[in-house]
Design an enzyme around this catalytic site. Structure first.
Site, PDB file in Angstrom:
ATOM      1  N   ARG A 137       2.754   6.519  18.124  1.00 50.94           N
ATOM      2  CA  ARG A 137       2.818   5.706  16.894  1.00 50.94           C
ATOM      3  C   ARG A 137       1.430   5.655  16.292  1.00 50.94           C
ATOM      4  O   ARG A 137       0.445   5.357  16.971  1.00 50.94           O
ATOM      5  CB  ARG A 137       3.303   4.297  17.231  1.00 50.94           C
ATOM      6  N   GLU A 145      10.678   3.439   5.393  1.00 45.76           N
ATOM      7  CA  GLU A 145      11.739   3.945   6.247  1.00 45.76           C
ATOM      8  C   GLU A 145      12.970   4.335   5.426  1.00 45.76           C
ATOM      9  O   GLU A 145      13.157   3.888   4.295  1.00 45.76           O
ATOM     10  CB  GLU A 145      12.120   2.896   7.293  1.00 45.76           C
ATOM     11  N   ARG A 184       5.249   3.003  23.338  1.00 46.67           N
ATOM     12  CA  ARG A 184       4.720   4.128  22.568  1.00 46.67           C
ATOM     13  C   ARG A 184       3.194   4.180  22.679  1.00 46.67           C
ATOM     14  O   ARG A 184       2.534   3.139  22.696  1.00 46.67           O
ATOM     15  CB  ARG A 184       5.138   4.014  21.099  1.00 46.67           C
TER      16      ARG A 184
END
Length: 314
Positions: A137, A145, A184
């Protein structure tokens, strides 16, 4: 000489005995001296006394000055060997690794090479590094998005990242916090290996900064990863003032429905905030501060009655 009673001459006067004794003593002394002289005159030594210098030179132990010089020479040789090793390897193998990190040049950037294998969206990818695949990330940025609903520039941002990063080798720089709550890996993504962490290098080589400069992302600061936070705000401001990318994607309101009495309203363009339920003129300073996630999600009319929107009073 004297004549005894039998008529013989006495040939042993009183002084002869002491003379013989003295002669014998002298002879013994001479013989003893000759014996001593013979023992001291061997083939290996011509004198019983040896000068101090000669004895020192013949000794196997070197004098203090010579020993000190030899010690210094050996020490210099060892130092030269260690210096050659340091010059060839770039570090002193006998020193702990953390020493080199502390003495690294100021502004240097520690990065890990990686290859992007899958692009998830505008700010998330999968990358192969150190023999494993990690979900990465990007730090400090947030792209629109298009999963549950398509946000403004929600399709353009992932397409841009796909074009720029898919299959490409990059260099990942970590910050204080290595992972987020989803596991992440959090990283700054460098397109080329940076020379330092200056603003010029960030603008030219860091992909996080490229997203901001071209209007594909907004700043999203999550402590403690704040190394470039101030610079990212500066880059976002430049993109917003230039109307780059999502900052130029203003929402156009449809023409209002005819009002009662048959009069039609005037058509105009407005920016809406779905959180505060207010709409703004495009050049309003407050309109420029609306978060991308709250901007232009619904349509409304100039009357402000649709979906509960009201005009900004500024």
């Amino acid at each position: 000489m004297t004549q005894n009673r039998r008529g013989f001459i006495n040939a042993n006067p009183k002084w002869i005995r002491p003379a013989v004794a003295a002669a014998l003593f002298l002879l013994v002394a001479l013989l003893a001296g000759a014996a001593l002289a013979g023992c001291g005159a061997g083939p290996e030594s011509s004198s019983s006394l040896v000068p101090p210098q000669t004895a020192l030179e013949a000794s196997s132990v070197a004098p203090p000055q010579v020993a000190l010089k030899e010690t210094l020479k050996r020490t210099e040789k060892i130092n030269d060997t260690q210096n050659d090793t340091i010059n060839q390897t770039g570090q002193n193998k006998s020193a702990p690794a953390e020493v080199y990190e502390q003495t690294a040049p100021p502004g240097s950037v520690k990065v890990t090479p990686a290859v992007v294998t899958i692009v998830v969206d505008g700010d998330t990818v999968y990358a192969s590094l150190n023999g494993r695949e990690e979900k990465v990330r990007f730090i400090g940025v947030d792209t629109p998005e298009s999963t549950r609903e398509v946000e403004p520039y929600g399709k353009e941002a992932p397409a841009y990242t796909q074009q720029r990063l898919a299959g490409r080798q990059v260099y990942l720089e970590l910050d204080v916090g290595e992972r987020d709550k989803y596991g992440r890996l959090l990283a700054y993504v460098w397109l080329e290996k940076p020379v330092n962490d200056s603003e010029a290098e960030v603008r030219a080589k860091m992909y996080n900064a490229e997203l901001l400069l071209n209007g594909y992302a907004q700043v999203m600061t999550v402590p403690p990863n704040v190394k470039y936070a101030d610079l990212f705000v500066k880059l976002q401001r430049e993109a917003r003032e230039a109307g780059k990318g999502l900052w130029g994607a203003a929402v156009t309101a449809p023409a209002p429905a005819p009002a009662s009495g048959g009069k039609s309203g005037s058509a105009a363009k407005y920016i809406g905030n779905s959180s505060s339920k207010k709409f703004y003129y495009p050049d309003c300073q407050w309109a420029k501060e609306i978060s991308l996630r709250n901007k232009g999600r619904v349509q409304f009319t100039t009357g402000g009655g649709n979906a509960g929107y009201m005009p900004c009073k500024v």
